[in-house]
Design a protein around this motif. Structure first.
Motif, short mmCIF file in Angstrom:
data_model
loop_
_atom_site.label_atom_id
_atom_site.label_comp_id
_atom_site.label_asym_id
_atom_site.label_seq_id
_atom_site.Cartn_x
_atom_site.Cartn_y
_atom_site.Cartn_z
N HIS A 24 -57.75 52.56 -3.90
CA HIS A 24 -57.50 51.20 -3.42
C HIS A 24 -58.59 50.26 -3.92
O HIS A 24 -59.73 50.66 -4.13
N ASP A 25 -58.25 49.00 -4.06
CA ASP A 25 -59.18 47.97 -4.50
C ASP A 25 -60.04 47.54 -3.30
O ASP A 25 -59.52 46.99 -2.32
N ALA A 26 -61.33 47.81 -3.38
CA ALA A 26 -62.24 47.52 -2.27
C ALA A 26 -62.30 46.03 -1.96
O ALA A 26 -62.33 45.63 -0.79
N LYS A 27 -62.33 45.21 -2.99
CA LYS A 27 -62.43 43.76 -2.78
C LYS A 27 -61.20 43.25 -2.03
O LYS A 27 -61.31 42.49 -1.06
N ARG A 28 -60.02 43.68 -2.46
CA ARG A 28 -58.78 43.25 -1.80
C ARG A 28 -58.73 43.76 -0.36
O ARG A 28 -58.34 43.05 0.55
N ALA A 29 -59.14 45.02 -0.15
CA ALA A 29 -59.12 45.59 1.20
C ALA A 29 -60.10 44.85 2.11
O ALA A 29 -59.78 44.56 3.26
N ALA A 30 -61.29 44.55 1.60
CA ALA A 30 -62.29 43.84 2.41
C ALA A 30 -61.74 42.49 2.87
O ALA A 30 -61.90 42.12 4.04
N GLN A 31 -61.09 41.76 1.95
CA GLN A 31 -60.50 40.47 2.32
C GLN A 31 -59.43 40.68 3.39
O GLN A 31 -59.36 39.93 4.36
N ALA A 32 -58.58 41.69 3.21
CA ALA A 32 -57.47 41.91 4.13
C ALA A 32 -57.94 42.31 5.52
O ALA A 32 -57.29 41.99 6.51
N ILE A 33 -59.07 43.02 5.62
CA ILE A 33 -59.54 43.45 6.95
C ILE A 33 -60.51 42.45 7.56
O ILE A 33 -60.98 42.65 8.68
N GLY A 34 -60.82 41.38 6.81
CA GLY A 34 -61.70 40.35 7.36
C GLY A 34 -63.16 40.73 7.35
O GLY A 34 -63.94 40.29 8.20
N GLU A 35 -63.56 41.54 6.39
CA GLU A 35 -64.96 41.96 6.24
C GLU A 35 -65.44 41.52 4.87
O GLU A 35 -64.65 41.38 3.93
N SER A 36 -66.73 41.37 4.72
CA SER A 36 -67.27 41.08 3.40
C SER A 36 -67.24 42.37 2.58
O SER A 36 -67.24 43.48 3.13
N LEU A 37 -67.23 42.21 1.27
CA LEU A 37 -67.23 43.37 0.38
C LEU A 37 -68.51 44.18 0.60
O LEU A 37 -68.47 45.42 0.62
N SER A 38 -69.62 43.50 0.82
CA SER A 38 -70.88 44.23 1.04
C SER A 38 -70.83 45.03 2.34
O SER A 38 -71.35 46.16 2.41
N SER A 39 -70.18 44.50 3.38
CA SER A 39 -70.04 45.26 4.62
C SER A 39 -69.21 46.51 4.41
O SER A 39 -69.55 47.59 4.89
N LEU A 40 -68.10 46.38 3.66
CA LEU A 40 -67.26 47.54 3.39
C LEU A 40 -68.06 48.59 2.62
O LEU A 40 -68.01 49.78 2.95
N TYR A 41 -68.82 48.16 1.62
CA TYR A 41 -69.63 49.13 0.87
C TYR A 41 -70.73 49.73 1.74
O TYR A 41 -71.10 50.89 1.57
N ASN A 42 -71.25 48.99 2.71
CA ASN A 42 -72.23 49.56 3.64
C ASN A 42 -71.60 50.68 4.47
O ASN A 42 -72.24 51.69 4.76
N TYR A 43 -70.33 50.53 4.86
CA TYR A 43 -69.62 51.59 5.57
C TYR A 43 -69.42 52.79 4.65
O TYR A 43 -69.63 53.94 5.04
N ILE A 44 -69.02 52.52 3.41
CA ILE A 44 -68.76 53.58 2.44
C ILE A 44 -70.03 54.37 2.15
O ILE A 44 -70.00 55.60 2.06
N GLU A 45 -71.15 53.69 2.03
CA GLU A 45 -72.41 54.34 1.70
C GLU A 45 -73.14 54.90 2.92
O GLU A 45 -74.18 55.53 2.79
N GLY A 46 -72.63 54.65 4.11
CA GLY A 46 -73.25 55.16 5.32
C GLY A 46 -74.44 54.35 5.78
O GLY A 46 -75.19 54.78 6.66
N ILE A 47 -74.64 53.19 5.21
CA ILE A 47 -75.74 52.32 5.63
C ILE A 47 -75.44 51.75 7.01
O ILE A 47 -76.32 51.64 7.86
N SER A 48 -74.17 51.40 7.22
CA SER A 48 -73.72 50.90 8.52
C SER A 48 -72.64 51.83 9.05
O SER A 48 -71.88 52.43 8.27
N TYR A 49 -72.57 51.94 10.35
CA TYR A 49 -71.53 52.73 11.00
C TYR A 49 -70.20 51.99 10.92
O TYR A 49 -70.14 50.79 11.20
N CYS A 50 -69.15 52.66 10.51
CA CYS A 50 -67.82 52.05 10.40
C CYS A 50 -67.20 51.97 11.80
O CYS A 50 -66.88 53.00 12.39
N PRO A 51 -67.03 50.77 12.34
CA PRO A 51 -66.48 50.65 13.70
C PRO A 51 -65.01 51.09 13.75
O PRO A 51 -64.26 50.87 12.80
#
Length: 146
Positions: free
Chosen positions: A22-49
């Motif tokens: 899936h396209d991360a940029k498109r998904a981030a927009q669709a879920i109302g998150e910034s692309l950097s926030s989505l990547y923080n979840y992916i990388e484990g920097i932030s906990y995915c709520p």
């Protein structure tokens, strides 16, 4: 870090990075998150709520986002039943009546064969009582409108 968190992080990585279904940029927009926030979840920097899970599914229609949570339970994912297009309320009511007739027949057969335990009988009686009360409410609403 809990194992489940790592598992979901791995799922996100697989879905958005490698192989990147899936396209991360498109998904981030669709879920109302910034692309950097989505990547923080992916990388484990932030906990995915957990509230993002349904939004990820809605954005991608990929049931793995939901299945990851449900697969370790005794529950299963099913599609929501939606009223078929063009079906009237009368047709739906007649379908329900027909289904009740089929259920009565099947239940009688199961009772005659001894396939229903006493505990199941009690559950069935409670469900019937609840359904009966809802039908009485419906009758009341229909009579008020008439």
């Amino acid at each position: 870090m809990p194992i489940k968190h790592l598992g979901y992080q791995n799922l996100l990585y697989r879905k958005f990075v490698s192989p990147g279904e899936h396209d991360a940029k498109r998904a981030a927009q669709a879920i109302g998150e910034s692309l950097s926030s989505l990547y923080n979840y992916i990388e484990g920097i932030s906990y995915c709520p957990p509230d993002i899970i349904s939004r990820l599914y809605n954005a991608t229609k990929d049931t793995e986002f939901l299945s990851f949570i449900v697969d370790d339970t005794d529950q299963a994912l099913t599609e929501r039943r939606q009223r078929p297009p063009g079906k009237s309320v009368l047709e739906e009511a007649l379908d329900v009546a027909a289904a009740i007739g089929g259920l009565v027949h099947a239940t009688k057969g199961a009772l005659d064969d001894g396939r229903i335990s006493e505990a199941d009988r009690t559950k069935i009686l409670r469900a019937i009582e609840k359904g009966h009360n809802e039908l009485e409410d419906l009758k009341s609403v229909i009579r008020k409108v008439s």
